[in-house]
Design a protein around this motif. Structure first.
Motif, PDB file in Angstrom:
ATOM      1  N   PRO A 303       0.915  -1.167  -0.081  1.00 13.24           N
ATOM      2  CA  PRO A 303       0.051  -0.167   0.110  1.00 13.24           C
ATOM      3  C   PRO A 303       0.781   1.230   0.063  1.00 13.24           C
ATOM      4  O   PRO A 303       0.458   2.352  -0.508  1.00 13.24           O
ATOM      5  N   ASP A 304       2.112   1.423   0.507  1.00 13.06           N
ATOM      6  CA  ASP A 304       2.628   2.427   0.698  1.00 13.06           C
ATOM      7  C   ASP A 304       4.326   2.097  -0.038  1.00 13.06           C
ATOM      8  O   ASP A 304       4.568   1.060  -0.077  1.00 13.06           O
ATOM      9  N   GLU A 309      11.993   0.017   4.275  1.00  8.18           N
ATOM     10  CA  GLU A 309      12.472   0.542   5.525  1.00  8.18           C
ATOM     11  C   GLU A 309      12.101  -0.271   6.856  1.00  8.18           C
ATOM     12  O   GLU A 309      12.891  -0.147   7.988  1.00  8.18           O
ATOM     13  N   LYS A 310      10.604  -0.339   6.917  1.00  8.12           N
ATOM     14  CA  LYS A 310      10.117  -0.979   7.982  1.00  8.12           C
ATOM     15  C   LYS A 310      10.802  -2.393   8.366  1.00  8.12           C
ATOM     16  O   LYS A 310      10.950  -2.788   9.406  1.00  8.12           O
ATOM     17  N   LEU A 311      10.951  -3.092   7.248  1.00  8.51           N
ATOM     18  CA  LEU A 311      11.354  -4.238   7.159  1.00  8.51           C
ATOM     19  C   LEU A 311      12.866  -4.253   7.798  1.00  8.51           C
ATOM     20  O   LEU A 311      13.239  -5.294   8.543  1.00  8.51           O
ATOM     21  N   LEU A 312      13.512  -3.549   7.154  1.00  8.25           N
ATOM     22  CA  LEU A 312      15.177  -3.420   7.456  1.00  8.25           C
ATOM     23  C   LEU A 312      15.289  -3.227   9.061  1.00  8.25           C
ATOM     24  O   LEU A 312      16.010  -3.745   9.619  1.00  8.25           O
ATOM     25  N   ARG A 313      14.424  -2.266   9.548  1.00  4.56           N
ATOM     26  CA  ARG A 313      14.422  -2.292  11.028  1.00  4.56           C
ATOM     27  C   ARG A 313      14.258  -3.321  11.704  1.00  4.56           C
ATOM     28  O   ARG A 313      14.596  -3.653  12.926  1.00  4.56           O
ATOM     29  N   ARG A 314      13.588  -4.428  11.122  1.00  5.06           N
ATOM     30  CA  ARG A 314      13.358  -5.585  11.759  1.00  5.06           C
ATOM     31  C   ARG A 314      14.529  -6.797  11.299  1.00  5.06           C
ATOM     32  O   ARG A 314      14.134  -7.863  11.696  1.00  5.06           O
ATOM     33  N   LEU A 349       5.722  -8.878   9.116  1.00  3.86           N
ATOM     34  CA  LEU A 349       4.810  -8.127   8.255  1.00  3.86           C
ATOM     35  C   LEU A 349       3.610  -8.108   8.813  1.00  3.86           C
ATOM     36  O   LEU A 349       2.927  -6.882   9.083  1.00  3.86           O
ATOM     37  N   LEU A 350       3.120  -9.091   9.677  1.00  8.60           N
ATOM     38  CA  LEU A 350       2.141  -8.955  10.482  1.00  8.60           C
ATOM     39  C   LEU A 350       2.169  -7.749  11.570  1.00  8.60           C
ATOM     40  O   LEU A 350       1.306  -6.973  11.954  1.00  8.60           O
ATOM     41  N   ASP A 351       3.568  -7.847  12.244  1.00 12.19           N
ATOM     42  CA  ASP A 351       3.731  -6.570  13.285  1.00 12.19           C
ATOM     43  C   ASP A 351       3.677  -5.381  12.478  1.00 12.19           C
ATOM     44  O   ASP A 351       3.232  -4.368  13.048  1.00 12.19           O
ATOM     45  N   ILE A 352       3.989  -5.229  11.371  1.00  8.68           N
ATOM     46  CA  ILE A 352       4.265  -4.037  10.708  1.00  8.68           C
ATOM     47  C   ILE A 352       2.754  -3.458  10.389  1.00  8.68           C
ATOM     48  O   ILE A 352       2.418  -2.546  10.733  1.00  8.68           O
ATOM     49  N   THR A 353       2.014  -4.521   9.937  1.00 16.39           N
ATOM     50  CA  THR A 353       0.465  -4.047   9.873  1.00 16.39           C
ATOM     51  C   THR A 353      -0.220  -3.673  10.946  1.00 16.39           C
ATOM     52  O   THR A 353      -1.038  -2.774  10.991  1.00 16.39           O
ATOM     53  N   ARG A 354       0.158  -4.378  12.150  1.00 15.97           N
ATOM     54  CA  ARG A 354      -0.892  -4.048  13.411  1.00 15.97           C
ATOM     55  C   ARG A 354      -0.232  -2.822  14.030  1.00 15.97           C
ATOM     56  O   ARG A 354      -0.931  -1.981  14.400  1.00 15.97           O
ATOM     57  N   LYS A 355       1.099  -2.478  13.841  1.00 14.45           N
ATOM     58  CA  LYS A 355       1.500  -1.482  14.535  1.00 14.45           C
ATOM     59  C   LYS A 355       1.583   0.053  13.595  1.00 14.45           C
ATOM     60  O   LYS A 355       1.639   1.157  13.969  1.00 14.45           O
ATOM     61  N   GLY A 356       1.689  -0.166  12.238  1.00 12.39           N
ATOM     62  CA  GLY A 356       1.500   0.676  11.313  1.00 12.39           C
ATOM     63  C   GLY A 356       2.511   1.683  11.386  1.00 12.39           C
ATOM     64  O   GLY A 356       2.489   2.900  10.931  1.00 12.39           O
ATOM     65  N   ASP A 357       3.838   1.301  11.736  1.00 10.21           N
ATOM     66  CA  ASP A 357       4.936   1.925  11.691  1.00 10.21           C
ATOM     67  C   ASP A 357       5.793   1.798  10.426  1.00 10.21           C
ATOM     68  O   ASP A 357       6.927   2.423  10.438  1.00 10.21           O
TER      69      ASP A 357
END
Length: 357
Positions: A303-304, A309-314, A349-357
């Protein structure tokens, strides 16, 4: 442009990305076999190091003879190189086309090789579903020197039947153009033997088929690709356009060992048949549009533009496809990896979706 800014591919695990303490990088950006390098291949490469004081065979005689036996074509029509990309550059420098035609999106090195040799790059955009249609054959013209067709395509993982390739080869022959069909990922897909262009080499002198050991045998660091040519003359031109010792002794030994494991591609496909749908479903459940890849990687739209970047932080490195012609930063590609790694990726992925960060 600095060397770092010139990097356009996945697999860059060397750049310091400033990961949080304790976060270990897991590379989903490089499309290598999740089963890893076969032990026999590793042992052959290691053993060959002891014979590396001498120069490697510049003609790769033993390896080419084994490839000739496997594909049923003369060894004189086979050129080995330092990975598939090496052979792309050698081809364009050998024939020096005024222009070349490339699908968009597709593997970046086609256009880069053409530009390196001073050729004009023409793009044939794929339709919105990314399935190959009439766009590429229609764009072949009298001034086209070389056409590059990736089957299955990178980054989409979508393939075309042999009939499509035959029609494209006929169009190229009528226009006086060479057609290079890149099949580096074809062994990963079910029914690939029915889609390969290798049987067409006996019919089309303007046809070349590019393959590599790199992906299937997870030997990217050894670098070994090969070009099957429909013409003795083109094979000779390509052979003479590069350095004499482009393939190291360990790489040649590894390639011979890989050819001695004929069941490895089938074992890999069986693994992918189980893991790829699970990974695709995890993406869909988190809001991604996943395209129907048949290969060992998945192409999707998020979607964006901030997912990498969000995955790299994880701790997960993926291939952003924003630098492919015709795509933006919402498009990404990930490799199918081991069950444990795929599960960890799905959880991230699920963590990103829930937190929206």
């Amino acid at each position: 442009m600095s060397c770092e800014n010139a990097l356009v591919h996945g697999g860059d695990i060397y750049t310091d990305r400033g990961l949080p303490l304790g976060v270990r990088l897991c590379d989903f950006s490089a499309n290598l076999n999740p089963l890893g390098m076969p032990p026999a291949v590793r042992e052959a490469a290691v053993s060959a190091v002891s014979a590396s004081e001498a120069y490697p065979d510049p003609l790769c005689r033993e390896l080419r003879a084994a490839l000739a036996a496997q594909y049923g074509i003369p060894a004189g029509r086979i050129v080995c190189g330092n990975g598939a990309a090496d052979l792309l550059y050698r081809l364009v420098w050998a024939v020096k086309p005024a222009s070349g035609l490339v699908q968009a999106p597709s593997f970046a090195e086609y256009a880069l090789a053409l530009q390196n040799a001073g050729a004009k790059v023409q793009y044939a955009p794929l339709p919105p579903d990314f399935r190959p249609g009439e766009e590429l054959p229609r764009a072949v013209g009298a001034g086209t020197g070389v056409v590059f067709f990736c089957n299955p395509n990178n980054p989409t993982g979508i393939s075309a039947p042999r009939g499509y390739v035959r029609a494209l080869a006929e169009k190229c022959r009528a226009a006086g153009a060479l057609l290079l069909v890149d099949e580096c990922f074809l062994d990963f897909i079910e029914g690939g033997e029915e889609k390969t262009a290798v049987p067409l080499l006996a019919e089309f002198e303007n046809l070349l088929v590019l393959k590599a050991f790199t992906k299937m045998y997870a030997m990217a660091g050894l670098r070994l690709g090969y070009l099957l040519c429909g013409s003795d003359a083109v094979a000779e031109q390509v052979s003479h356009s590069g350095q004499a010792w482009s393939v190291s002794t360990p790489a040649q030994a590894a390639g011979l060992a890989a050819l001695g494991i004929p069941d490895y591609p089938a074992r890999t496909r069986a693994f992918l048949a189980k893991e790829r749908p699970l990974l695709a479903n995890a993406l869909r459940q988190c809001g991604a549009e996943v395209f129907p890849s048949e290969a060992n990687y998945l192409f999707f739209r998020w979607p964006d533009e901030h997912l990498p970047e969000k995955l790299l932080r994880r701790g997960f490195l993926i291939r952003s496809c924003g630098n492919y012609p015709g795509l933006d930063g919402r498009y990404n590609r990930i490799a199918v990896r081991t069950r444990e790694e795929n599960a960890a990726f799905a959880a991230a992925l699920l963590d990103i979706t829930r937190k929206g960060d």
